[in-house]
Design an enzyme around this catalytic site. Sequence first.
Site, PDB file in Angstrom:
ATOM      1  N   HIS A   1       4.482  39.050 -20.948  1.00 14.30           N
ATOM      2  CA  HIS A   1       5.423  39.835 -21.761  1.00 14.30           C
ATOM      3  C   HIS A   1       6.665  40.170 -20.936  1.00 14.30           C
ATOM      4  O   HIS A   1       7.782  40.151 -21.449  1.00 14.30           O
ATOM      5  CB  HIS A   1       4.770  41.137 -22.238  1.00 14.30           C
TER       6      HIS A   1
ATOM      7  N   LYS B   1       3.021  30.228 -25.386  1.00 10.02           N
ATOM      8  CA  LYS B   1       1.553  30.184 -25.387  1.00 10.02           C
ATOM      9  C   LYS B   1       1.049  30.162 -26.827  1.00 10.02           C
ATOM     10  O   LYS B   1       0.120  29.460 -27.171  1.00 10.02           O
ATOM     11  CB  LYS B   1       0.989  31.397 -24.640  1.00 10.02           C
TER      12      LYS B   1
ATOM     13  N   GLN C   1       2.616  29.884 -33.613  1.00  7.67           N
ATOM     14  CA  GLN C   1       3.294  31.106 -34.069  1.00  7.67           C
ATOM     15  C   GLN C   1       4.815  30.958 -33.893  1.00  7.67           C
ATOM     16  O   GLN C   1       5.600  31.305 -34.783  1.00  7.67           O
ATOM     17  CB  GLN C   1       2.782  32.302 -33.265  1.00  7.67           C
TER      18      GLN C   1
HETATM   19  O1  PAF Z   1       2.321  37.475 -30.471  1.00 10.87           O
HETATM   20  C1  PAF Z   1       2.187  38.678 -30.805  1.00 10.87           C
HETATM   21  O2  PAF Z   1       1.992  39.555 -29.957  1.00 10.87           O
HETATM   22  C2  PAF Z   1       2.224  39.055 -32.268  1.00 10.87           C
HETATM   23  O3  PAF Z   1       1.685  38.053 -33.063  1.00 10.87           O
HETATM   24  C3  PAF Z   1       3.639  39.437 -32.755  1.00 10.87           C
HETATM   25  C4  PAF Z   1       4.607  38.272 -32.648  1.00 10.87           C
HETATM   26  C5  PAF Z   1       4.161  40.620 -31.925  1.00 10.87           C
HETATM   27  C6  PAF Z   1       3.575  39.875 -34.226  1.00 10.87           C
HETATM   28  O4  PAF Z   1       2.710  40.942 -34.407  1.00 10.87           O
END
Ligand code: PAF
Length: 288
Positions: free
Chosen positions: A43, A155, A159
């Site tokens: 992150h 990763k 998504q």
């Molecule tokens: O990858 C994540 O942590 C979640 O899927 C996100 C993009 C914050 C959406 O809740």
Amino acid sequence: MTADTQPEIVRTVDDLRSHITRWRAGGDTIGLVPTMGALHEGHLSLVRAARAQASKVVATLFVNPTQFGKNEDLGTYPRDEVRDRGMLAQGHVDVLFAPGVEQMYGPDDSTRIDVGELGACLDGEFRPGFFVGVATVVAKLLLQSLPDVAFFGEKDFQQLQVIRRMVSDLHIPVEICGVPTLREADGLALSSRNAYLTPEERRVAPTLYRVLNSIADVAGADGDLFKAVDEGTSELLSAGFASVDYLTVRNAATFQPVTTRRDLDGQPGRVLGAAKLGRARLIDNVGL
Ligand code: PAF
């Protein structure tokens, strides 16, 4: 802001928008880093990418209930706002948007975003409703903050592609930036769910990355992908994984299956895998 300054916590969309309006009036650009907390170095690499591209950085912290299935870990998902806020201070985040569920999903909330086939295959098949939940919450976060650029980790490659498609289809005026996966020294991709692994499972976990790379090597040499996927599946199961949800080679943009390198016709491909190890479901991918 000094190195130790904690990001200001904002709980409401109105407050978030006031900050952003003020920043925009002063000529700032905005980078958004959506997270569900349980932060790790991966992150922070998103935050660093945001810092490099925008003058103000907003991180979001929201464990989104609509992307969890009935039997998934919504109730036990690790939550520690104080720790997460401390980590974001190291990354010089300006504002931490940490809304409650009622702020994100009002009592009459009923709109959901479904990106179609891209979100129905792979993780969409094994986690029904997952990408509808992700697309819906990310659309909300983007429209609440209207950043110049938003950052997501590679990763979670499917998504990332689902979000890109949604932003393009809905004409949301935001640039989506994918950030390369951070890995432990033995190759395991950083993930909040690695915390679920026992020491023995942690030793086995990097097998997934090794298997993905072996399949990528076979694809690169135009070898037999069916055999490579079969062998990879057996390797994961004999290493101690309980089951393999998928191990597959796809066109990186359309997610159409690739059976030989020629199917890609010069376009980027991706090897993707998801497998269960103890309490954790690990996902990872490598580029071709
Ligand atoms: O990858 C994540 O942590 C979640 O899927 C996100 C993009 C914050 C959406 O809740």
